[in-house]
Design a protein around this motif. Sequence first.
Motif, PDB file in Angstrom:
ATOM      1  N   UNK A   1     -26.150   1.391  11.412  1.00  0.00           N
ATOM      2  CA  UNK A   1     -26.063   2.759  10.898  1.00  0.00           C
ATOM      3  C   UNK A   1     -27.143   3.644  11.523  1.00  0.00           C
ATOM      4  N   UNK A   2     -28.344   3.098  11.665  1.00  0.00           N
ATOM      5  CA  UNK A   2     -29.442   3.853  12.273  1.00  0.00           C
ATOM      6  C   UNK A   2     -29.140   4.183  13.737  1.00  0.00           C
ATOM      7  N   UNK A   3     -28.590   3.217  14.460  1.00  0.00           N
ATOM      8  CA  UNK A   3     -28.262   3.436  15.874  1.00  0.00           C
ATOM      9  C   UNK A   3     -27.140   4.457  16.033  1.00  0.00           C
ATOM     10  N   UNK A   4     -26.157   4.421  15.141  1.00  0.00           N
ATOM     11  CA  UNK A   4     -25.069   5.409  15.181  1.00  0.00           C
ATOM     12  C   UNK A   4     -25.636   6.803  14.928  1.00  0.00           C
TER      13      UNK A   4
ATOM     14  N   UNK B   1     -20.458   5.286   3.802  1.00  0.00           N
ATOM     15  CA  UNK B   1     -20.505   6.733   4.029  1.00  0.00           C
ATOM     16  C   UNK B   1     -21.862   7.097   4.606  1.00  0.00           C
ATOM     17  N   UNK B   2     -21.867   7.991   5.568  1.00  0.00           N
ATOM     18  CA  UNK B   2     -23.084   8.470   6.204  1.00  0.00           C
ATOM     19  C   UNK B   2     -23.918   9.251   5.190  1.00  0.00           C
TER      20      UNK B   2
ATOM     21  N   UNK C   1     -29.086  -6.216   6.659  1.00  0.00           N
ATOM     22  CA  UNK C   1     -30.069  -5.566   7.527  1.00  0.00           C
ATOM     23  C   UNK C   1     -29.437  -5.137   8.842  1.00  0.00           C
ATOM     24  N   UNK C   2     -28.541  -5.956   9.359  1.00  0.00           N
ATOM     25  CA  UNK C   2     -27.854  -5.609  10.607  1.00  0.00           C
ATOM     26  C   UNK C   2     -27.006  -4.362  10.394  1.00  0.00           C
ATOM     27  N   UNK C   3     -26.355  -4.243   9.240  1.00  0.00           N
ATOM     28  CA  UNK C   3     -25.573  -3.043   8.933  1.00  0.00           C
ATOM     29  C   UNK C   3     -26.465  -1.804   8.936  1.00  0.00           C
TER      30      UNK C   3
END
Length: 149
Positions: free
Chosen positions: A56-59, A135-136, A50-52
């Motif tokens: 990813x959302x913040x990036x 990967x984004x 969940x932290x990952x």
Amino acid sequence: MSALKDQIRADLKEAMKAKEKERTGTIRMLLAAIQTAETEGSKHEVDDAEIQKIIAREIKKRRESADIYKTNGRDDLADAELAEAGILEAYQPKQLDDQELAKLIDEAIAETGAESMAQMGQVMKAATAKAAGRADGKRLSEAVKARLS
């Protein structure tokens, strides 16, 4: 408590001691986002997966903001957003290079048997599961479109 959260807190202490203002602010923002996720709905401890997702959302937020700032001629603000995204990327798994991404997409297409853009959703679902944060989503989507068209 998750190992990743412990690492982030340790990095915050280190950044504060080193008086790295930008890094300290970015890590504090990340910890605030994690705490928000923990208190949303039913209280629960977030795990590393969940932290990952939060990272990813913040990036993604930072990159989108940087694009908007650049469009409006505010390169100084865009650079600040990209610097924050760079700090956050240190907590993500190693990203796939273009060759690895192409191989992953080929595997996903073979699994789903997709032959046209109509099956892009199925391929994206399989490719996203295989990529597992390496990967984004935007990059994945563009690569899948290129392979199916």
